[in-house]
Design an enzyme around this catalytic site. Structure first.
Site, PDB file in Angstrom:
ATOM      1  N   ASP A  13       0.812  -1.228   0.000  1.00  0.00           N
ATOM      2  CA  ASP A  13       0.000   0.000   0.000  1.00  0.00           C
ATOM      3  C   ASP A  13       0.840   1.271   0.000  1.00  0.00           C
ATOM      4  O   ASP A  13       0.427   2.310   0.514  1.00  0.00           O
ATOM      5  CB  ASP A  13      -0.973   0.016   1.197  1.00  0.00           C
ATOM      6  CG  ASP A  13      -1.909  -1.170   1.169  1.00  0.00           C
ATOM      7  OD1 ASP A  13      -2.242  -1.630   0.057  1.00  0.00           O
ATOM      8  OD2 ASP A  13      -2.303  -1.641   2.252  1.00  0.00           O
ATOM      9  N   LYS A  16       1.902   2.143  -5.164  1.00  0.00           N
ATOM     10  CA  LYS A  16       2.468   1.594  -6.412  1.00  0.00           C
ATOM     11  C   LYS A  16       1.588   1.905  -7.621  1.00  0.00           C
ATOM     12  O   LYS A  16       2.074   2.317  -8.673  1.00  0.00           O
ATOM     13  CB  LYS A  16       2.653   0.065  -6.273  1.00  0.00           C
ATOM     14  CG  LYS A  16       3.600  -0.327  -5.155  1.00  0.00           C
ATOM     15  CD  LYS A  16       3.653  -1.826  -4.950  1.00  0.00           C
ATOM     16  CE  LYS A  16       2.417  -2.426  -4.338  1.00  0.00           C
ATOM     17  NZ  LYS A  16       2.158  -2.060  -2.930  1.00  0.00           N
ATOM     18  N   GLY A  17       0.259   1.702  -7.445  1.00  0.00           N
ATOM     19  CA  GLY A  17      -0.663   1.908  -8.569  1.00  0.00           C
ATOM     20  C   GLY A  17      -0.575   3.319  -9.106  1.00  0.00           C
ATOM     21  O   GLY A  17      -0.476   3.541 -10.319  1.00  0.00           O
ATOM     22  N   LYS A  18      -0.564   4.292  -8.203  1.00  0.00           N
ATOM     23  CA  LYS A  18      -0.497   5.690  -8.633  1.00  0.00           C
ATOM     24  C   LYS A  18       0.745   5.940  -9.485  1.00  0.00           C
ATOM     25  O   LYS A  18       0.674   6.557 -10.548  1.00  0.00           O
ATOM     26  CB  LYS A  18      -0.502   6.624  -7.403  1.00  0.00           C
ATOM     27  CG  LYS A  18      -0.190   8.047  -7.815  1.00  0.00           C
ATOM     28  CD  LYS A  18      -0.044   9.061  -6.714  1.00  0.00           C
ATOM     29  CE  LYS A  18       0.703  10.249  -7.335  1.00  0.00           C
ATOM     30  NZ  LYS A  18       0.622  11.478  -6.594  1.00  0.00           N
ATOM     31  N   GLY A  40      -4.522  -4.144  -3.933  1.00  0.00           N
ATOM     32  CA  GLY A  40      -5.519  -3.114  -4.239  1.00  0.00           C
ATOM     33  C   GLY A  40      -4.731  -1.873  -4.576  1.00  0.00           C
ATOM     34  O   GLY A  40      -4.112  -1.275  -3.700  1.00  0.00           O
ATOM     35  N   HIS A  41      -4.668  -1.533  -5.842  1.00  0.00           N
ATOM     36  CA  HIS A  41      -3.838  -0.417  -6.298  1.00  0.00           C
ATOM     37  C   HIS A  41      -4.740   0.732  -6.735  1.00  0.00           C
ATOM     38  O   HIS A  41      -5.529   0.596  -7.670  1.00  0.00           O
ATOM     39  CB  HIS A  41      -2.927  -0.874  -7.456  1.00  0.00           C
ATOM     40  CG  HIS A  41      -1.906  -1.891  -7.023  1.00  0.00           C
ATOM     41  ND1 HIS A  41      -0.967  -2.425  -7.861  1.00  0.00           N
ATOM     42  CD2 HIS A  41      -1.674  -2.451  -5.809  1.00  0.00           C
ATOM     43  CE1 HIS A  41      -0.206  -3.276  -7.181  1.00  0.00           C
ATOM     44  NE2 HIS A  41      -0.630  -3.315  -5.941  1.00  0.00           N
ATOM     45  N   GLN A 221       2.015  -6.034  -3.195  1.00  0.00           N
ATOM     46  CA  GLN A 221       2.441  -6.154  -1.791  1.00  0.00           C
ATOM     47  C   GLN A 221       3.740  -5.351  -1.582  1.00  0.00           C
ATOM     48  O   GLN A 221       3.927  -4.358  -2.254  1.00  0.00           O
ATOM     49  CB  GLN A 221       2.611  -7.637  -1.389  1.00  0.00           C
ATOM     50  CG  GLN A 221       1.303  -8.406  -1.310  1.00  0.00           C
ATOM     51  CD  GLN A 221       0.759  -8.852  -2.653  1.00  0.00           C
ATOM     52  OE1 GLN A 221       1.446  -9.516  -3.403  1.00  0.00           O
ATOM     53  NE2 GLN A 221      -0.467  -8.505  -2.960  1.00  0.00           N
ATOM     54  N   THR A 236       2.929 -12.632   2.638  1.00  0.00           N
ATOM     55  CA  THR A 236       2.100 -13.236   1.596  1.00  0.00           C
ATOM     56  C   THR A 236       2.844 -14.458   1.055  1.00  0.00           C
ATOM     57  O   THR A 236       3.899 -14.840   1.582  1.00  0.00           O
ATOM     58  CB  THR A 236       1.750 -12.197   0.504  1.00  0.00           C
ATOM     59  OG1 THR A 236       0.733 -12.764  -0.345  1.00  0.00           O
ATOM     60  CG2 THR A 236       2.968 -11.784  -0.324  1.00  0.00           C
ATOM     61  N   GLY A 299     -11.020  -2.737   3.172  1.00  0.00           N
ATOM     62  CA  GLY A 299     -11.545  -1.660   4.019  1.00  0.00           C
ATOM     63  C   GLY A 299     -10.993  -1.725   5.433  1.00  0.00           C
ATOM     64  O   GLY A 299     -11.366  -0.933   6.297  1.00  0.00           O
TER      65      GLY A 299
HETATM   66  P1  GDP Z   1      -0.719   0.384  -3.615  1.00  0.00           P
HETATM   67  O1  GDP Z   1      -1.347  -0.885  -3.160  1.00  0.00           O
HETATM   68  O2  GDP Z   1       0.761   0.401  -3.354  1.00  0.00           O
HETATM   69  O3  GDP Z   1      -1.028   0.742  -5.042  1.00  0.00           O
HETATM   70  O4  GDP Z   1      -1.321   1.532  -2.688  1.00  0.00           O
HETATM   71  P2  GDP Z   1      -2.883   1.691  -2.257  1.00  0.00           P
HETATM   72  O5  GDP Z   1      -3.651   2.191  -3.418  1.00  0.00           O
HETATM   73  O6  GDP Z   1      -3.379   0.460  -1.588  1.00  0.00           O
HETATM   74  O7  GDP Z   1      -2.755   2.770  -1.108  1.00  0.00           O
HETATM   75  C1  GDP Z   1      -2.216   4.025  -1.324  1.00  0.00           C
HETATM   76  C2  GDP Z   1      -3.277   5.058  -0.927  1.00  0.00           C
HETATM   77  O8  GDP Z   1      -2.672   6.311  -0.792  1.00  0.00           O
HETATM   78  C3  GDP Z   1      -4.353   5.239  -1.975  1.00  0.00           C
HETATM   79  O9  GDP Z   1      -5.556   5.558  -1.339  1.00  0.00           O
HETATM   80  C4  GDP Z   1      -3.851   6.414  -2.795  1.00  0.00           C
HETATM   81  O10 GDP Z   1      -4.892   7.133  -3.434  1.00  0.00           O
HETATM   82  C5  GDP Z   1      -3.214   7.253  -1.731  1.00  0.00           C
HETATM   83  N1  GDP Z   1      -2.056   8.050  -2.134  1.00  0.00           N
HETATM   84  C6  GDP Z   1      -1.095   7.760  -3.041  1.00  0.00           C
HETATM   85  N2  GDP Z   1      -0.147   8.715  -3.042  1.00  0.00           N
HETATM   86  C7  GDP Z   1      -0.521   9.641  -2.145  1.00  0.00           C
HETATM   87  C8  GDP Z   1       0.062  10.850  -1.656  1.00  0.00           C
HETATM   88  O11 GDP Z   1       1.147  11.273  -2.073  1.00  0.00           O
HETATM   89  N3  GDP Z   1      -0.619  11.543  -0.697  1.00  0.00           N
HETATM   90  C9  GDP Z   1      -1.808  11.103  -0.190  1.00  0.00           C
HETATM   91  N4  GDP Z   1      -2.393  11.821   0.754  1.00  0.00           N
HETATM   92  N5  GDP Z   1      -2.379   9.957  -0.608  1.00  0.00           N
HETATM   93  C10 GDP Z   1      -1.742   9.235  -1.557  1.00  0.00           C
HETATM   94  P1  IMO Z   2      -0.886  -4.132  -2.302  1.00  0.00           P
HETATM   95  O1  IMO Z   2      -0.416  -4.677  -3.626  1.00  0.00           O
HETATM   96  C1  IMO Z   2      -1.029  -4.604   2.040  1.00  0.00           C
HETATM   97  C2  IMO Z   2      -1.144  -8.714   3.570  1.00  0.00           C
HETATM   98  C3  IMO Z   2      -2.404  -9.187   4.268  1.00  0.00           C
HETATM   99  C4  IMO Z   2      -1.806 -10.201   5.234  1.00  0.00           C
HETATM  100  C5  IMO Z   2      -0.689 -10.838   4.436  1.00  0.00           C
HETATM  101  C6  IMO Z   2      -1.053 -12.156   3.744  1.00  0.00           C
HETATM  102  O2  IMO Z   2      -2.183  -3.403  -2.373  1.00  0.00           O
HETATM  103  O3  IMO Z   2       0.195  -3.376  -1.624  1.00  0.00           O
HETATM  104  P2  IMO Z   2      -2.562 -12.784   1.648  1.00  0.00           P
HETATM  105  O4  IMO Z   2      -4.011 -12.540   1.352  1.00  0.00           O
HETATM  106  O5  IMO Z   2      -1.628 -12.231   0.623  1.00  0.00           O
HETATM  107  O6  IMO Z   2      -2.262 -14.233   1.928  1.00  0.00           O
HETATM  108  O7  IMO Z   2      -2.288 -11.999   3.031  1.00  0.00           O
HETATM  109  O8  IMO Z   2      -0.338  -9.883   3.433  1.00  0.00           O
HETATM  110  N1  IMO Z   2      -1.342  -8.174   2.201  1.00  0.00           N
HETATM  111  C7  IMO Z   2      -1.266  -6.884   1.899  1.00  0.00           C
HETATM  112  N2  IMO Z   2      -1.088  -5.787   2.675  1.00  0.00           N
HETATM  113  N3  IMO Z   2      -1.106  -4.467   0.694  1.00  0.00           N
HETATM  114  C8  IMO Z   2      -1.263  -5.547  -0.099  1.00  0.00           C
HETATM  115  O9  IMO Z   2      -1.221  -5.468  -1.440  1.00  0.00           O
HETATM  116  C9  IMO Z   2      -1.391  -6.824   0.502  1.00  0.00           C
HETATM  117  N4  IMO Z   2      -1.572  -8.067   0.002  1.00  0.00           N
HETATM  118  C10 IMO Z   2      -1.525  -8.886   1.067  1.00  0.00           C
HETATM  119  O10 IMO Z   2      -3.058  -8.124   4.924  1.00  0.00           O
HETATM  120  O11 IMO Z   2      -1.223  -9.524   6.319  1.00  0.00           O
HETATM  121 MG    MG Z   3      -2.876  -1.540  -1.892  1.00  0.00          MG
END
Ligand code: GDP
Ligand code: IMO
Ligand code: MG
Length: 422
Positions: A13, A16-18, A40-41, A221, A236, A299
């Site tokens: 989290d 990465k997606g951004k 979840g990106h 991840q 994971t 969530g």
């Molecule tokens: P990913 O899994 O690595 O793609 O990251 P996620 O999407 O799960 O979580 C990143 C969260 O931070 C998302 O809700 C993005 O919209 C938000 N985000 C990304 N970059 C920034 C930033 O520079 N500032 C803020 N406030 N939010 C950001």
């Molecule tokens: P992105 O790509 C954050 C965590 C789960 C759990 C552990 C194992 O959005 O960064 P799993 O379902 O993979 O067997 O769960 O890994 N986990 C993540 N935490 N971001 C993720 O993906 C994750 N994918 C799995 O919460 O602790």
């Molecule tokens: Mg994510």
């Protein structure tokens, strides 16, 4: 040309997606190489927000080729939901998205097994996303898995054999379940999946490179969730590190180019497991509030804490990071001071090396730096950065030994600042 890899250095989290979306115009193709719908990106642009789980984050940038690589595990039901939601918002992917024949399929019983294994672990549960990731990779390694390419012949028999094995395990665990509806939905989703192009992705990717095309590999991840190098067993089931891109795409190590390591200006974790810099006070709550730290897929509330440079140095080393990307800097905008963990104290001794086990007795040693108390979110160039923020960046670069190339100051595509040109 080479494959550049972008991957998370913390517990996922990181954003990465951004950044993949932002960087895609520089590339001819974007690929996912591991993980599945546990990811979840999130991408935000033009007032819209999208969350991608299995589909690469290059999908929104002008018809670029997007490939789901062999190292990915694919749930047809969740894939269909994702693709249909994108189609409904005007993004038809059928001519842009390619799926490796060697990617493994998440079966309905894999999801049930995930829940059953978690239940069996009791208090020691991992807190998985419940998407069947672990059981699917387990079947891959134990040579019982089903692959996308299996859909092309003899699928029903292979499915029945795999399902029977799962039923025996679930019976042994005494775990009650009923997959009648889920299985029906799964088979319907498989028919939907067939409208996409199944490819020998390792050939396609290597041919693209031979033709001088550039590829960006998108990690899922983060390094601290890697099955070998993360906080095992709270990880994971795939190799999230850079080497995972070689295996998960079929590219030789010498074909890897830049390695983008992405991290938050602080740190978060979702699910169970150790987190040395976790904050249980109002500062932790404030990070969570300002950063909207709730899982993009589940969530779930993310745990929050200060940046951990011991873990980050380790991640830089394992991945061979060549460029750093710092995300969510704006979340720290209101803090008087910010802290960074530079060492761990274990049994009274300080160490800067990441230890075998961070589960117990690890106390963070902090350095405290002045906060910048300035809104970064509207800034468009590093020339506007306040002195204290520049000092934070320089401190991190010194500690990590790699330049911070991109700084993100908000969730939108536009809120991305490139620090220097090569
Ligand atoms: P990913 O899994 O690595 O793609 O990251 P996620 O999407 O799960 O979580 C990143 C969260 O931070 C998302 O809700 C993005 O919209 C938000 N985000 C990304 N970059 C920034 C930033 O520079 N500032 C803020 N406030 N939010 C950001
Ligand atoms: P992105 O790509 C954050 C965590 C789960 C759990 C552990 C194992 O959005 O960064 P799993 O379902 O993979 O067997 O769960 O890994 N986990 C993540 N935490 N971001 C993720 O993906 C994750 N994918 C799995 O919460 O602790
Ligand atoms: Mg994510």
């Amino acid at each position: 040309m080479k494959v550049d890899v972008l991957l998370g250095l913390q517990w996922g989290d990181e954003g990465k997606g951004k950044v993949v979306d932002v960087l895609t115009p520089e590339y001819d193709a974007v690929t996912r190489f591991q993980g599945g719908p546990n990811a979840g990106h999130t991408l935000e642009f033009e007032g819209q927000k999208y969350v991608l789980r299995s589909i690469p984050s290059g999908i929104f940038q002008g018809g670029k080729m997007n490939i789901i690589g062999n190292g990915v595990v694919l749930d047809p039901i969740l894939f269909r939901q994702e693709a249909e939601a994108l189609a409904a918002s005007g993004h038809d992917l059928t001519r842009q998205l390619y799926i490796s024949k060697k990617a493994h399929l998440i079966m309905p019983t894999h999801r049930i097994l995930d829940a059953a294994y978690e239940a069996a672990k009791g208090d020691a549960k991992v807190g998985t996303t419940g998407k069947g990731i672990g059981p699917t990779y387990t079947d891959k390694v134990s040579r019982n898995g089903l692959r996308v390419g299996d859909l092309l012949s003899g699928f029903d028999e292979k499915y029945a054999i795999a399902k029977r094995k799962h039923e025996v395990i679930l019976k042994g665990l005494g775990y009650p379940y009923d997959i009648t509806d889920l299985e029906k939905e799964w088979f319907e989703a498989l028919e939907y999946l067939k409208r996409f192009q199944f490819i020998d992705s390792e050939h396609v990717i290597n041919h693209l490179l031979d033709e001088g095309k550039s590829i960006l590999a998108e990690g899922a991840q983060g390094t601290m969730l890697d099955v070998d190098f993360g906080s095992y067993p709270f990880v994971t089931s795939s190799n999230t590190v850079c080497a995972g891109a070689c295996v998960g795409l079929g590219v030789a190590p010498r074909r890897i180019g830049e390695v983008y390591g992405i991290f938050k200006a602080y740190c978060t974790r979702v699910g169970a497991g150790p987190f040395p810099t976790e904050l249980f006070d109002e500062t932790g709550d404030l990070l969570g509030e300002r950063g909207h730290e709730f899982g993009a897929v589940t969530g779930r509330k993310r745990r929050c804490g200060w940046i951990d440079l011991v873990a980050l140095r380790y991640a830089v080393m394992i991945n061979g990071v060549t460029r750093l990307i710092m995300m969510k800097s704006d979340v720290l905008d209101t803090f008087d001071t910010v802290k960074a963990c530079v060492a761990y104290r274990i049994d009274g001794k300080e160490t800067e090396d990441f230890p075998f086990d961070i589960c117990e007795g690890v106390e963070p040693v902090y350095v405290e730096l002045p906060g910048w108390k300035t809104d970064l979110t509207r800034m468009t160039s590093e020339d506007e950065f306040p002195e204290e923020f520049n000092a934070y960046i320089s401190f991190l670069e010194d500690e990590l030994g790699v330049p911070i190339k991109i700084v993100s100051v908000g969730p939108d595509r536009e809120q991305t600042i490139l620090r220097y040109e090569d």
